[in-house]
Design a protein around this motif. Structure first.
Motif, short mmCIF file in Angstrom:
data_model
loop_
_atom_site.label_atom_id
_atom_site.label_comp_id
_atom_site.label_asym_id
_atom_site.label_seq_id
_atom_site.Cartn_x
_atom_site.Cartn_y
_atom_site.Cartn_z
N GLU A 1 37.18 29.03 16.72
CA GLU A 1 37.20 29.47 15.37
C GLU A 1 36.23 28.40 14.64
OE1 GLU A 1 41.76 30.76 14.55
OE2 GLU A 1 41.06 28.58 13.86
N VAL B 1 41.67 27.43 20.70
CA VAL B 1 41.53 28.66 19.60
C VAL B 1 40.77 27.89 18.43
CG1 VAL B 1 42.71 30.08 18.11
CG2 VAL B 1 43.52 29.90 20.48
N GLY B 2 41.03 26.69 18.26
CA GLY B 2 40.60 25.94 17.26
C GLY B 2 39.15 25.89 17.38
N LEU B 3 38.61 25.54 18.51
CA LEU B 3 37.17 25.44 18.85
C LEU B 3 36.52 26.56 18.74
CD1 LEU B 3 37.24 23.16 22.03
CD2 LEU B 3 36.22 22.42 19.82
N ASP C 1 45.69 26.00 21.73
CA ASP C 1 45.70 25.70 20.30
C ASP C 1 44.42 25.01 20.07
OD1 ASP C 1 46.52 26.10 17.62
OD2 ASP C 1 46.96 24.12 17.58
N ARG C 2 43.98 24.15 20.94
CA ARG C 2 42.80 23.43 21.05
C ARG C 2 41.56 24.44 21.10
NH1 ARG C 2 40.49 17.93 22.43
NH2 ARG C 2 38.92 18.17 20.74
#
Ligand SMILES: Nc1ncnc2c1ncn2[C@@H]1O[C@H](COP(=O)(O)OP(=O)(O)O)[C@@H](O)[C@H]1O
Ligand SMILES: [Mg+2]
Lengths: 223, 261
Positions: B161, B157-159, B154-155
């Protein structure tokens, strides 16, 4: 000069830092004062430094960076009209423009008022700190964090950490479509995630009642 | 037309990035594609070992960016599929031996002469992660169906994005259908729901993967291996084919899988 030497402003992309004084000395000490006052807000945040045509000698740059680091903030973007400043920024791995086309000015309408509206999901490691209210259209995943001086409204599900009324306002509330935060704080009160796992999600509103944080289903509130 | 650059990333270490890179590279070569895989885990190279190419290395990526050899000299050709090449990592240097710009240049030069360039990224979200994802057209985020690995994914994917990098697709590795059935492991729909990115494949736990890696024979070479089949399916999906998700010997699993979309 009658100006405030530096301004810090929460934007959806990061904390916008503007220097409005000639003296870098004055800017740094004024910045330090603001950071000391509002530490918990900006901690972990990333900074967009807007310089315009102002020059930035490497020494000044280093001192700013060290100051921000002491407050666990990352100098993320430097917006400058000067080639040598952009070059300096890039050589330290700092961006010289914002991802996407948005400039902080275009987003200013969202922060001009007291509430910040953000349309995205906060993923693990991402933080949203804002001195006013926060309205988020998206989820707060486990490992993400929202801290607001006012109320927090999440149109989505919450698995991360929320802190409403962070300046001590215990009348602040938190609303979410599915409220299962790993930790929920309102003012100085703290509650942790309930142990029971599977449950049917329902919209809830959390507030402080007699010194405890309680979550009330939205249906009950309407009764 | 330049080839597609695909970075295999995860955040957490040990989830199967190198295994995935080795198998997808080989599976794409088996489809007749020209593939260059780049080992970006400088200092901890092991893609060469998993592909069984370690004895053939003469030059590595650091030698190349430092101008000590030509691109063609740094590429190691596979002995089984001659359209597969490896750009090895340096063993004795660290990740700071390469800048983001240099990795970018290597990846794009490779894409000029290949259909697919696969980059095996190091664990973590620091410099090594950044130089691995910067050139990517697509990032395959590998995770295991467990809470810590999903949180790290998740981390990542967040980066991706937040920094406006390439789109991400999800590969769930080491799924154990019987544990899922007993509610002892996160199931596929839960992981997909949490991460909210498109699924490109589910690879089951397969004890033969370890041995295959040690022997330098990726499981895609084994016709009967279920994990090998899963990786071959992912390769075909990368190539643009619609391949249904396979049953992992458990009807309830299949049912759940179909519920997700
Ligand atoms: N599907 C799988 N089934 C069983 N073992 C696996 C599977 N995928 C990876 N492994 C094992 O997990 C370990 C770590 O894999 P590796 O690809 O090196 O991870 P990473 O590159 O992400 O650190 C290896 O020993 C590998 O054999
Ligand atoms: Mg690896």
């Amino acid at each position: 000069m009658g100006h405030i030497p530096v301004t810090l402003k929460g934007t959806p992309q990061g904390i916008l830092l503007r220097v409005q004084t000639e003296s870098w000395e004055v800017a740094l000490s004024s910045l330090e004062l603001s950071l000391r006052d509002a530490q918990s807000f900006f901690r972990g945040g990333r900074v967009i430094l807007e310089l315009g045509s102002r020059p930035l000698p490497e020494d000044d740059f280093q001192r700013l960076r060290q100051l921000l680091e002491r407050y666990e903030m990352e100098l993320w973007v430097i917006l400058s009209e000067r080639e040598e400043v952009k070059h300096l920024a890039r050589s330290y791995g700092i961006r010289t423009r914002l991802p996407g086309a948005q400039s902080p000015h275009q987003r200013a309408d969202e922060v001009a008022s007291n509430a910040l509206l953000v349309r995205r999901t906060l993923r693990s490691g991402q933080k949203l700190h804002h001195p006013g209210h926060v309205v988020l259209l998206g989820d707060v995943n486990a490992g993400a964090e929202v801290v607001a001086g006012g109320n927090i409204v999440i149109w989505g599900r919450v698995r991360g950490v929320l802190h409403a009324g962070a300046f001590g306002d215990d009348a602040a509330v938190v609303c979410a479509l599915d409220l299962m935060p790993s930790q929920l704080r309102i003012a100085q009160y703290i509650s942790r995630a309930p142990e029971q796992r599977r449950r049917v999600p329902q919209p809830e509103l959390a507030r402080v009642e007699h010194g405890n944080i309680v979550a009330v289903p939205w249906k009950k509130i309407r009764e | 037309m330049a080839g597609q650059i695909i970075t295999v990333s995860s955040g957490k270490g040990g989830v199967g990035k190198t295994t995935t890179t080795a198998n997808l590279s080989m599976a794409l070569a088996m489809l007749g594609k020209r593939v260059i895989c780049i080992d970006a885990d400088i200092g901890l190279r092991n893609l060469d070992m998993m592909l069984g190419l370690e004895n053939r290395i003469v030059y590595d990526i650091v030698n190349y960016v430092e101008g000590r050899c030509r691109l063609r000299q740094a590429l190691v050709r596979d002995k089984r599929y001659p359209s597969l090449f490896l750009m090895p990592a340096a063993q004795t240097r660290d990740k700071n031996a390469i800048t983001i710009e240099q990795m970018n240049r290597v990846a794009h030069e490779a894409a000029e002469i290949a259909d697919y360039v696969l980059i095996d990224s190091p664990a973590g979200i620091e410099h090594g992660f950044r130089y691995a994802v910067t050139p990517a057209d697509l990032v395959v985020v590998v995770t295991n169906p467990e809470v810590a690995a999903v949180r790290d994914a998740d981390r990542v994917v967040g980066l991706l994005e937040a920094e406006g990098w390439a789109p991400a697709r999800l590969l769930i590795n080491r799924l154990k259908p019987d544990m899922v059935r007993r509610n002892e492991m996160l199931d596929v729909p839960t992981v997909v729901d949490l991460l909210a990115i498109d699924l490109i494949g589910v690879v089951p736990e397969d004890p033969s993967i370890l041995a295959a890696g040690n022997r330098g024979q990726p499981v895609v070479l084994d016709e009967r291996s279920l994990a090998g089949q899963a990786f071959r399916n992912v390769a075909r999906r990368l190539h643009g084919e619609e391949v249904p998700f396979m049953s992992l010997k458990s009807p309830s699993f299949l049912q759940r899988l179909f519920n997700i979309r």
